[in-house]
Design a protein around this motif. Structure first.
Motif, PDB file in Angstrom:
ATOM      1  N   PRO A 305       0.833  -1.207   0.000  1.00 24.17           N
ATOM      2  CA  PRO A 305       0.000   0.000   0.000  1.00 24.17           C
ATOM      3  C   PRO A 305       0.870   1.260   0.000  1.00 24.17           C
ATOM      4  CG  PRO A 305       0.069  -0.969   2.186  1.00 24.17           C
ATOM      5  CD  PRO A 305       0.816  -1.906   1.284  1.00 24.17           C
ATOM      6  N   CYS A 322      -2.983  -3.196  11.748  1.00 24.38           N
ATOM      7  CA  CYS A 322      -1.855  -3.782  10.986  1.00 24.38           C
ATOM      8  C   CYS A 322      -1.262  -4.979  11.747  1.00 24.38           C
ATOM      9  CB  CYS A 322      -0.780  -2.731  10.741  1.00 24.38           C
ATOM     10  SG  CYS A 322       0.668  -3.451   9.922  1.00 24.38           S
ATOM     11  N   ALA A 324       1.275  -6.759  11.073  1.00 23.83           N
ATOM     12  CA  ALA A 324       2.739  -6.855  10.987  1.00 23.83           C
ATOM     13  C   ALA A 324       3.442  -5.718  11.731  1.00 23.83           C
ATOM     14  CB  ALA A 324       3.157  -6.834   9.522  1.00 23.83           C
ATOM     15  N   LEU A 327       3.062  -0.049  10.808  1.00 20.04           N
ATOM     16  CA  LEU A 327       2.591   1.340  10.784  1.00 20.04           C
ATOM     17  C   LEU A 327       2.648   1.965  12.168  1.00 20.04           C
ATOM     18  CD1 LEU A 327      -0.595   0.719   8.579  1.00 20.04           C
ATOM     19  CD2 LEU A 327       1.594   1.652   7.825  1.00 20.04           C
ATOM     20  N   PHE A 336       5.505   4.383   7.779  1.00 27.87           N
ATOM     21  CA  PHE A 336       5.354   3.039   7.209  1.00 27.87           C
ATOM     22  C   PHE A 336       6.719   2.357   7.112  1.00 27.87           C
ATOM     23  CE2 PHE A 336       4.194   0.780   2.956  1.00 27.87           C
ATOM     24  CZ  PHE A 336       3.940  -0.413   3.628  1.00 27.87           C
ATOM     25  N   CYS A 341       5.822  -5.056   5.914  1.00 26.56           N
ATOM     26  CA  CYS A 341       4.473  -5.197   5.336  1.00 26.56           C
ATOM     27  C   CYS A 341       4.272  -6.582   4.707  1.00 26.56           C
ATOM     28  CB  CYS A 341       4.265  -4.103   4.286  1.00 26.56           C
ATOM     29  SG  CYS A 341       2.682  -4.233   3.463  1.00 26.56           S
ATOM     30  N   ILE A 342       3.185  -7.236   5.035  1.00 24.44           N
ATOM     31  CA  ILE A 342       2.867  -8.552   4.461  1.00 24.44           C
ATOM     32  C   ILE A 342       1.790  -8.454   3.375  1.00 24.44           C
ATOM     33  CG2 ILE A 342       3.546  -9.826   6.542  1.00 24.44           C
ATOM     34  CD1 ILE A 342       0.479 -10.053   7.142  1.00 24.44           C
ATOM     35  N   ARG A 343       1.436  -7.230   3.005  1.00 25.72           N
ATOM     36  CA  ARG A 343       0.488  -6.980   1.907  1.00 25.72           C
ATOM     37  C   ARG A 343      -0.870  -7.646   2.160  1.00 25.72           C
ATOM     38  NH1 ARG A 343       5.592  -8.045  -0.020  1.00 25.72           N
ATOM     39  NH2 ARG A 343       6.464  -6.586  -1.540  1.00 25.72           N
ATOM     40  N   CYS A 344      -1.366  -7.465   3.358  1.00 24.93           N
ATOM     41  CA  CYS A 344      -2.686  -8.041   3.673  1.00 24.93           C
ATOM     42  C   CYS A 344      -3.809  -7.055   3.334  1.00 24.93           C
ATOM     43  CB  CYS A 344      -2.757  -8.416   5.151  1.00 24.93           C
ATOM     44  SG  CYS A 344      -2.688  -6.995   6.255  1.00 24.93           S
ATOM     45  N   TYR A 345      -3.474  -5.782   3.228  1.00 23.75           N
ATOM     46  CA  TYR A 345      -4.402  -4.702   2.858  1.00 23.75           C
ATOM     47  C   TYR A 345      -5.478  -4.396   3.895  1.00 23.75           C
ATOM     48  CZ  TYR A 345      -2.119  -5.969  -1.504  1.00 23.75           C
ATOM     49  OH  TYR A 345      -1.181  -6.292  -2.441  1.00 23.75           O
ATOM     50  N   CYS A 347      -5.134  -2.352   6.285  1.00 28.67           N
ATOM     51  CA  CYS A 347      -5.097  -0.898   6.481  1.00 28.67           C
ATOM     52  C   CYS A 347      -5.997  -0.215   5.450  1.00 28.67           C
ATOM     53  CB  CYS A 347      -3.662  -0.381   6.386  1.00 28.67           C
ATOM     54  SG  CYS A 347      -2.804  -0.917   4.888  1.00 28.67           S
TER      55      CYS A 347
HETATM   56  S1  SF4 Z   1      -0.910  -4.064   3.999  1.00 31.11           S
HETATM   57 FE1  SF4 Z   1      -1.180  -5.153   5.969  1.00 31.11          FE
HETATM   58  S2  SF4 Z   1       0.894  -5.416   6.745  1.00 31.11           S
HETATM   59 FE2  SF4 Z   1       1.031  -3.854   5.119  1.00 31.11          FE
HETATM   60  S3  SF4 Z   1       0.838  -1.918   6.201  1.00 31.11           S
HETATM   61 FE3  SF4 Z   1      -1.233  -2.509   5.566  1.00 31.11          FE
HETATM   62  S4  SF4 Z   1      -2.111  -3.623   7.319  1.00 31.11           S
HETATM   63 FE4  SF4 Z   1       0.128  -3.504   7.624  1.00 31.11          FE
END
Ligand code: SF4
Ligand code: SF4
Length: 358
Positions: A305, A322, A324, A327, A336, A341-345, A347
């Motif tokens: 993100p 988040c 991981a 943030l 950030f 970041c594990i790209r879970c989205y 956020c």
């Molecule tokens: S995508 Fe997931 S791991 Fe990455 S900043 Fe957003 S909530 Fe955190």
């Protein structure tokens, strides 16, 4: 074979909703509700007004509640637990609170009452309302989804895990395929009897929290949530979605259905703005997903993100969710740490100010 009914419903007028839902019920294997406790689980991702298409429309749920009462349902409970929920559930802007008061039904707070379920070798807290209900209905909203391409009836039950307790699941199941496998196990545990999808106004683009409302004028229902989600994906123009592709590999035929009314192939919405990012990993992660999970490496093929400092109001919602811990708020601004970041989205899903892009 399970039947899946798709009907036209041009708007959220009560007469149109009522006709659509009755037609669906009469065309499919809708369970008997007389004298039973019924739990309806809408998608209340955040308490947003209906015109944003973030939540299942409360008017559609109200139409179903009235029909359930006419069919003699006993106690009716509605409930959800938004990912950032930290206080008592009071969804006013979305209309659910007022609707529950008007209908004299219970609005369950999953954060206050839940119990542990063993799923995939871990303890997962889930709403106690699932234990209290004899009939469970998933009432989802048709929306795009950053990780899973689309969110529908099966993913909707992820909301039975209270509030921030969802975060560890994102850390554990990082890829679309491993998350899809988890969602299937969770859906089994919920013992869902019936699924509806509100696609009167759907969401395209940056779903599930920041996309654009798109009129589809449809309502879908089936005893199979997988059939509903397959129809949703086809209507959005996907060849498949990570959930349906994974489900069909693990349990062939699970999403197949007969369509007694409209067929999804005839209803594909031209130019629907989809999210394909999750789907690209599907086959590879089905083979390698568990190995990757062991080493905790997210797919580098999905984007991270990005944060729009001009729009961010430092509300900290993304920070709290988040998984991981990538943030934080520093001097009133979002900071950030990309490598975490594990790209879970998650956020992106919860930002109320459209300050996060994927
Ligand atoms: S995508 Fe997931 S791991 Fe990455 S900043 Fe957003 S909530 Fe955190
Ligand atoms: S990016 Fe969004 S959710 Fe995160 S602190 Fe800023 S406004 Fe809040």
């Amino acid at each position: 074979m399970t039947s899946c009914a798709i009907v036209r419903c041009p708007d959220y007028g009560m007469d149109n909703l009522r006709q659509a839902i009755i037609r669906i019920i009469e065309s499919t294997d809708f369970p008997a509700v007389k004298g039973k406790t019924v739990l309806i689980k809408p998608n209340i991702l955040s308490d947003a007004p209906p015109e944003k298409a973030i939540t299942t429309d409360a008017r559609a749920v109200e139409a179903l509640v009235a029909i359930l009462k006419e069919r003699g349902a006993g106690r009716i409970i509605i409930g959800d637990s938004p990912a950032t929920q930290v206080a008592r559930l009071q969804p006013r802007a979305s209309g659910f609170m007022e609707m529950a008061e008007r209908q004299g039904i219970e609005l369950a707070d999953f954060r206050e009452r839940n119990r542990m379920h063993a799923i995939d070798g871990i303890d997962v807290p889930m709403a106690s309302a699932l234990d209290e209900a004899a009939i469970v209905i998933s009432f989802a909203k048709a929306k795009t989804h950053q990780l899973m391409s689309a969110t529908g009836a099966v993913k909707n039950m992820f909301g039975t895990i209270p509030g921030l307790s969802k975060s560890p699941m994102h850390l554990r199941y990082r890829e679309p395929v491993s998350f899809a496998r988890f969602l299937m196990k969770l859906y089994d545990e919920c013992h869902v009897d019936y699924a509806f999808l509100d696609a009167v106004i759907a969401m395209e683009g940056q779903g599930p929290g920041s996309g654009t409302p798109r009129h589809a004028g449809l309502m879908i229902g089936s005893a199979s949530g997988y059939a509903v989600d397959r129809a949703e994906g086809i209507i959005m123009g996907y060849d498949s979605t990570p959930l349906i592709e994974t489900a069909e590999k693990l349990r062939p035929g699970i999403s197949e259905a007969s369509y007694p009314l409209l067929r999804p192939e005839d209803l594909i919405i031209p130019g629907y703005r989809r999210i394909e990012s999750g789907k690209k990993d599907t086959f590879r992660t089905l083979v390698l997903g568990s190995v990757r999970n062991l080493f905790r490496r997210p797919s580098s093929r999905r984007p991270r993100p990005s944060f729009d400092a001009g729009k961010c109001r430092a509300c900290s919602r993304c920070v709290s969710i988040c998984p991981a811990k990538a943030l934080r708020i520093e001097s009133g601004h979002i900071a950030f740490t990309k490598r975490r970041c594990i790209r879970c989205y998650c956020c992106h899903e919860v930002c109320p100010f459209d300050a996060i892009n994927v």
